[in-house]
Scaffold this motif. Structure first.
Motif, PDB file in Angstrom:
ATOM      1  N   LEU A   1      18.557  55.433 110.502  1.00 16.88           N
ATOM      2  CA  LEU A   1      19.978  55.488 110.222  1.00 16.88           C
ATOM      3  C   LEU A   1      20.743  55.972 111.444  1.00 16.88           C
ATOM      4  CD1 LEU A   1      19.940  56.979 106.610  1.00 16.88           C
ATOM      5  CD2 LEU A   1      20.160  54.584 107.276  1.00 16.88           C
ATOM      6  N   VAL A   2      21.886  55.344 111.690  1.00 12.01           N
ATOM      7  CA  VAL A   2      22.717  55.660 112.844  1.00 12.01           C
ATOM      8  C   VAL A   2      24.096  56.049 112.342  1.00 12.01           C
ATOM      9  CG1 VAL A   2      23.690  54.801 115.007  1.00 12.01           C
ATOM     10  CG2 VAL A   2      21.419  54.035 114.266  1.00 12.01           C
ATOM     11  N   ASP A   3      24.634  57.121 112.912  1.00 15.92           N
ATOM     12  CA  ASP A   3      25.993  57.545 112.589  1.00 15.92           C
ATOM     13  C   ASP A   3      26.959  56.687 113.396  1.00 15.92           C
ATOM     14  OD1 ASP A   3      28.299  58.804 111.866  1.00 15.92           O
ATOM     15  OD2 ASP A   3      27.865  60.702 112.874  1.00 15.92           O
ATOM     16  N   TYR A   4      27.652  55.781 112.727  1.00 12.69           N
ATOM     17  CA  TYR A   4      28.541  54.857 113.409  1.00 12.69           C
ATOM     18  C   TYR A   4      29.816  55.521 113.919  1.00 12.69           C
ATOM     19  CZ  TYR A   4      25.636  51.049 111.670  1.00 12.69           C
ATOM     20  OH  TYR A   4      24.588  50.209 111.417  1.00 12.69           O
ATOM     21  N   LEU A   5      30.057  56.765 113.550  1.00  7.03           N
ATOM     22  CA  LEU A   5      31.254  57.455 114.017  1.00  7.03           C
ATOM     23  C   LEU A   5      31.020  58.213 115.321  1.00  7.03           C
ATOM     24  CD1 LEU A   5      32.612  58.808 110.607  1.00  7.03           C
ATOM     25  CD2 LEU A   5      33.299  56.754 111.854  1.00  7.03           C
ATOM     26  N   ARG A   6      29.820  58.209 115.816  1.00  2.00           N
ATOM     27  CA  ARG A   6      29.554  58.853 117.104  1.00  2.00           C
ATOM     28  C   ARG A   6      30.165  58.014 118.223  1.00  2.00           C
ATOM     29  NH1 ARG A   6      23.266  60.169 117.498  1.00  2.00           N
ATOM     30  NH2 ARG A   6      24.025  60.781 119.567  1.00  2.00           N
ATOM     31  N   THR A   7      30.603  58.698 119.274  1.00  2.00           N
ATOM     32  CA  THR A   7      31.210  57.996 120.404  1.00  2.00           C
ATOM     33  C   THR A   7      30.215  57.711 121.514  1.00  2.00           C
ATOM     34  OG1 THR A   7      31.888  60.095 121.401  1.00  2.00           O
ATOM     35  CG2 THR A   7      33.458  59.023 119.930  1.00  2.00           C
ATOM     36  N   ASP A   8      28.949  58.121 121.365  1.00  2.00           N
ATOM     37  CA  ASP A   8      27.959  57.846 122.408  1.00  2.00           C
ATOM     38  C   ASP A   8      27.069  56.660 122.042  1.00  2.00           C
ATOM     39  OD1 ASP A   8      26.627  59.053 120.356  1.00  2.00           O
ATOM     40  OD2 ASP A   8      25.567  60.533 121.580  1.00  2.00           O
ATOM     41  N   LEU A   9      27.559  55.801 121.138  1.00  2.00           N
ATOM     42  CA  LEU A   9      26.853  54.550 120.868  1.00  2.00           C
ATOM     43  C   LEU A   9      27.088  53.575 122.022  1.00  2.00           C
ATOM     44  CD1 LEU A   9      27.789  54.074 117.093  1.00  2.00           C
ATOM     45  CD2 LEU A   9      25.653  54.974 118.015  1.00  2.00           C
ATOM     46  N   PRO A  10      26.251  52.561 122.175  1.00  2.00           N
ATOM     47  CA  PRO A  10      26.508  51.561 123.221  1.00  2.00           C
ATOM     48  C   PRO A  10      27.880  50.912 123.020  1.00  2.00           C
ATOM     49  CG  PRO A  10      24.278  51.335 122.386  1.00  2.00           C
ATOM     50  CD  PRO A  10      24.966  52.309 121.490  1.00  2.00           C
ATOM     51  N   HIS A  11      28.705  50.959 124.046  1.00  2.98           N
ATOM     52  CA  HIS A  11      30.063  50.440 123.927  1.00  2.98           C
ATOM     53  C   HIS A  11      30.544  49.964 125.291  1.00  2.98           C
ATOM     54  CE1 HIS A  11      30.575  54.691 125.050  1.00  2.98           C
ATOM     55  NE2 HIS A  11      31.689  54.297 125.672  1.00  2.98           N
ATOM     56  N   LEU A  12      31.727  49.366 125.294  1.00  4.02           N
ATOM     57  CA  LEU A  12      32.306  48.817 126.517  1.00  4.02           C
ATOM     58  C   LEU A  12      33.826  48.876 126.410  1.00  4.02           C
ATOM     59  CD1 LEU A  12      31.419  47.374 129.195  1.00  4.02           C
ATOM     60  CD2 LEU A  12      31.889  45.216 128.020  1.00  4.02           C
ATOM     61  N   TYR A  13      34.477  49.247 127.536  1.00  3.29           N
ATOM     62  CA  TYR A  13      35.938  49.329 127.599  1.00  3.29           C
ATOM     63  C   TYR A  13      36.483  48.136 128.369  1.00  3.29           C
ATOM     64  CZ  TYR A  13      36.947  53.894 125.540  1.00  3.29           C
ATOM     65  OH  TYR A  13      37.124  54.939 124.664  1.00  3.29           O
ATOM     66  N   LEU A  14      37.545  47.541 127.812  1.00  5.03           N
ATOM     67  CA  LEU A  14      38.277  46.466 128.478  1.00  5.03           C
ATOM     68  C   LEU A  14      39.661  46.992 128.831  1.00  5.03           C
ATOM     69  CD1 LEU A  14      37.347  43.570 126.003  1.00  5.03           C
ATOM     70  CD2 LEU A  14      36.031  44.420 127.959  1.00  5.03           C
ATOM     71  N   HIS A  15      39.988  47.001 130.105  1.00  4.80           N
ATOM     72  CA  HIS A  15      41.264  47.555 130.573  1.00  4.80           C
ATOM     73  C   HIS A  15      42.272  46.428 130.743  1.00  4.80           C
ATOM     74  CE1 HIS A  15      39.725  51.664 131.533  1.00  4.80           C
ATOM     75  NE2 HIS A  15      38.565  50.985 131.623  1.00  4.80           N
ATOM     76  N   LEU A  16      43.457  46.624 130.197  1.00  3.91           N
ATOM     77  CA  LEU A  16      44.532  45.638 130.254  1.00  3.91           C
ATOM     78  C   LEU A  16      45.616  46.105 131.230  1.00  3.91           C
ATOM     79  CD1 LEU A  16      44.847  45.065 126.399  1.00  3.91           C
ATOM     80  CD2 LEU A  16      43.270  43.969 128.007  1.00  3.91           C
ATOM     81  N   GLU A  17      46.254  45.154 131.878  1.00  4.02           N
ATOM     82  CA  GLU A  17      47.314  45.455 132.840  1.00  4.02           C
ATOM     83  C   GLU A  17      46.846  46.483 133.864  1.00  4.02           C
ATOM     84  OE1 GLU A  17      50.027  43.904 133.231  1.00  4.02           O
ATOM     85  OE2 GLU A  17      50.144  42.757 131.373  1.00  4.02           O
ATOM     86  N   ASP A  18      45.647  46.269 134.362  1.00  2.00           N
ATOM     87  CA  ASP A  18      45.115  47.155 135.394  1.00  2.00           C
ATOM     88  C   ASP A  18      45.622  46.666 136.753  1.00  2.00           C
ATOM     89  OD1 ASP A  18      43.780  49.130 136.633  1.00  2.00           O
ATOM     90  OD2 ASP A  18      41.774  48.293 136.367  1.00  2.00           O
ATOM     91  N   LEU A  19      46.857  47.033 137.056  1.00  2.00           N
ATOM     92  CA  LEU A  19      47.507  46.541 138.267  1.00  2.00           C
ATOM     93  C   LEU A  19      46.947  47.225 139.504  1.00  2.00           C
ATOM     94  CD1 LEU A  19      51.192  46.491 136.983  1.00  2.00           C
ATOM     95  CD2 LEU A  19      49.531  44.620 136.992  1.00  2.00           C
TER      96      LEU A  19
ATOM     97  N   SER B   1      29.054  66.949 124.587  1.00  2.00           N
ATOM     98  CA  SER B   1      27.601  66.765 124.716  1.00  2.00           C
ATOM     99  C   SER B   1      27.233  65.470 124.017  1.00  2.00           C
ATOM    100  CB  SER B   1      26.826  67.948 124.115  1.00  2.00           C
ATOM    101  OG  SER B   1      27.076  68.047 122.719  1.00  2.00           O
ATOM    102  N   GLY B   2      26.203  64.814 124.529  1.00  2.00           N
ATOM    103  CA  GLY B   2      25.793  63.551 123.925  1.00  2.00           C
ATOM    104  C   GLY B   2      24.707  62.886 124.738  1.00  2.00           C
ATOM    105  N   THR B   3      24.527  61.584 124.491  1.00  2.00           N
ATOM    106  CA  THR B   3      23.482  60.798 125.147  1.00  2.00           C
ATOM    107  C   THR B   3      24.117  59.581 125.806  1.00  2.00           C
ATOM    108  OG1 THR B   3      21.861  61.503 123.500  1.00  2.00           O
ATOM    109  CG2 THR B   3      21.297  59.594 124.846  1.00  2.00           C
ATOM    110  N   MET B   4      23.749  59.318 127.044  1.00  5.14           N
ATOM    111  CA  MET B   4      24.255  58.185 127.797  1.00  5.14           C
ATOM    112  C   MET B   4      23.103  57.220 128.071  1.00  5.14           C
ATOM    113  SD  MET B   4      26.460  60.406 130.565  1.00  5.14           S
ATOM    114  CE  MET B   4      27.117  58.962 131.376  1.00  5.14           C
ATOM    115  N   THR B   5      23.385  55.931 127.896  1.00  7.63           N
ATOM    116  CA  THR B   5      22.383  54.895 128.172  1.00  7.63           C
ATOM    117  C   THR B   5      23.057  53.743 128.908  1.00  7.63           C
ATOM    118  OG1 THR B   5      22.776  53.845 126.034  1.00  7.63           O
ATOM    119  CG2 THR B   5      20.986  55.450 126.149  1.00  7.63           C
ATOM    120  N   SER B   6      22.284  53.062 129.710  1.00 13.04           N
ATOM    121  CA  SER B   6      22.780  51.861 130.371  1.00 13.04           C
ATOM    122  C   SER B   6      22.712  50.687 129.401  1.00 13.04           C
ATOM    123  CB  SER B   6      21.954  51.566 131.617  1.00 13.04           C
ATOM    124  OG  SER B   6      20.588  51.385 131.267  1.00 13.04           O
TER     125      SER B   6
END
Length: 517
Positions: free
Chosen positions: A317-335, A393-398
């Protein structure tokens, strides 16, 4: 005539005063003669003759020849009868009032008559037939008893036309503000009325704040699911494969269009359940991948292709509310900061599209898409961060760490939220295999083609490491940046490390890089 007058006077006194009067014997003889002569003319009823006769003689008269009187209402007979009788008129036999109105003839002692009168009452009950006894009903409050019709909760009623709801479906009198809520399954939604949730094609996932809502009007936690061909502008939506969590083997084009709301500067993709075909020598196959596109000219994506197993493959079971899950940010209007970019007339509607293609491989995906406002929101990442961990505190993965490989030609910056009271941060490397180094040891600086570098440090690190701790002082934004070149190696698996802030740095030993000889 004197004895007869005496008799009637005695009857009147007995009737009015209820006092017994003793009459001489000759008076009875006269009364009997008068009664017998008058009954022949039917001037007196039969029961008077039956009750008054001379001593020693019993005078009976048939009720067939002389009918009994009938009384209407509650009126009493004009002459009370002194004693009970054993024979009643046929119509009153068995009546509860027969013993009251009809009594037996008096006992005639030798030489006198002494009647016994009933106690007088102000009103007498009417002549009514006796009610039949009612059947005994079983007590419905006792268990194991047959149900009685008409008793609540003792018989099955008609089925309701529709299930009864605990909250009204009509709109509130005033528009309710949208508010973020969390469901019991770990999903993120909006607190809306049930009516508004249905109108916006949402799904009611329980009550708002799991029943602890402070609003005076009932609200539900409304979640939004998007499938192939959908378009969404919601703050949080879930892009899922057809029939998720079932696997899909072939799908030529499954796309989601994300309409960017005003004021949104970033979009975060959380890979809750993402399993596609893996990479081949550091690159995704065109027939099994997800491609990210945008109509915004200056949008910045760390990578525009994704594939493989971005989420864990285990069944835990995985807590989907954690912020250290695998994710990706898309930046808009990055002038760009070094030059001015003119705005073009009639720009297209800002949007981002996610296009998934699957060919001959069991695949599924569930991606949480979050639009982030540029107003200091908790999830707003610093500029240029591909990933953002907003916990201390948390876990970071590539990316693709679960496949033991990573993409080529990639620059991925993983940022950590700054703790203003911390003086140091500790990185514990659980597993690391980035680039190649001599002797399978850690390498530093220019010796590395693929490397990781910690924010605030002047050099990078590559090679292989297990259970290695790196403690560094806090200087500005913290995090780890990973760089990969165009050369692929099977030994390059990525990294997994834990991080934590330290607020007491007295006597703390910082990590020291080796010095060149």
């Amino acid at each position: 005539m004197q004895p007869l007058a005496l008799v009637f006077l005695s009857l009147y006194l007995v009737t009015v005063t209820s006092v017994p009067i003793k009459l001489p014997k000759e008076s009875y003889e006269v009364l009997s003669a008068v009664l017998e002569s008058n009954m022949k003319n039917e001037s007196l009823p039969w029961y008077v003759a039956q009750n008054f006769s001379s001593p020693g003689e019993t005078k009976t008269t048939s009720p067939k020849d002389y009918p009994y009187p009938s009384y209407a209402g509650n009126s009493e007979p004009s002459i009370p009868f002194p004693s009970p009788i054993s024979t009643f008129p046929p119509a009153l036999q068995g009546s509860p009032y027969s013993s009251y109105y009809y009594r037996q003839p008096p006992s005639l002692a030798a030489g006198h008559f002494q009647p016994v009168l009933p106690a007088r009452t102000s009103t007498s009950p009417p002549l009514q037939p006796a009610e039949p006894p009612r059947p005994v009903q079983p007590n419905p409050s006792k268990p194991n008893k047959a149900p009685v019709p008409g008793i609540p909760n003792k018989k099955d009623g008609p089925p309701p036309a529709s299930p009864r709801l605990l909250f009204p479906l009509s709109s509130p009198p005033v528009p309710l503000p949208a508010e973020e809520c969390l469901t019991a399954d770990g999903e993120v939604g909006e607190c809306l009325s049930a009516h508004d949730c249905g109108q916006t094609n949402g799904q009611m996932s329980g009550l708002c704040h799991q029943g602890m809502d402070h609003s005076a009007y009932p609200r539900v936690c409304c979640t939004y699911t998007a499938e192939c061909g959908y378009s969404t502008s919601k703050t949080v939506s879930y892009f899922r494969s057809p029939a998720w969590p079932q696997l899909v083997t072939n799908h030529s084009d499954c796309s989601l269009e994300i309409d960017i709301n005003p004021g949104v500067c970033q979009v975060r993709l959380d890979f809750l359940d993402f399993h596609l075909d893996g990479m081949t020598e550091g690159s995704c196959s065109p027939s099994n991948q997800m491609v990210i596109n945008s109509t915004i000219k200056h949008a910045y994506f760390p990578t525009n292709t994704l594939c493989g197993n971005l989420s864990p493959t285990t069944a835990e079971l995985v807590d989907y509310l954690r912020t250290d899950l695998p994710h990706l940010y898309l930046h808009l209007e990055d002038l760009p900061a070094d030059r001015k970019v003119p705005k073009l007339p009639n720009p297209p509607t800002p949007s981002i599209s996610l296009n998934v293609k699957v060919t001959n491989h069991p695949s599924k995906w569930n991606i949480r898409v979050t639009q982030i406002q540029c107003d200091g929101a908790p999830l707003q990442a610093p500029g240029g961060c591909s990933q953002y961990y907003n916990s201390f505190s948390g876990t970071m993965t590539s990316l693709n760490y679960n496949d033991n490989q990573y993409m080529t030609n990639m620059d991925m910056a993983s940022c950590v939220r700054l703790d203003q009271r911390a003086c140091a941060i500790a990185y514990t490397i659980d597993s690391m295999s980035v680039g190649a180094s001599k002797g399978n040891k850690l390498g530093y600086g220019l010796t590395c083609g693929d490397y990781i570098s910690f924010s605030g440090e002047k050099t990078g690190m590559c090679g292989t490491a297990l259970a290695r701790e790196v403690v560094l002082p806090v200087r500005g934004v913290q995090g780890v940046t990973m760089h990969s070149d165009s050369v692929f190696s099977k030994s390059e698996a990525g990294f997994k490390m834990k991080y934590r802030y330290i607020r007491d740095c007295q006597g703390l030993q910082y990590f020291r890089y080796p010095q060149p000889k």
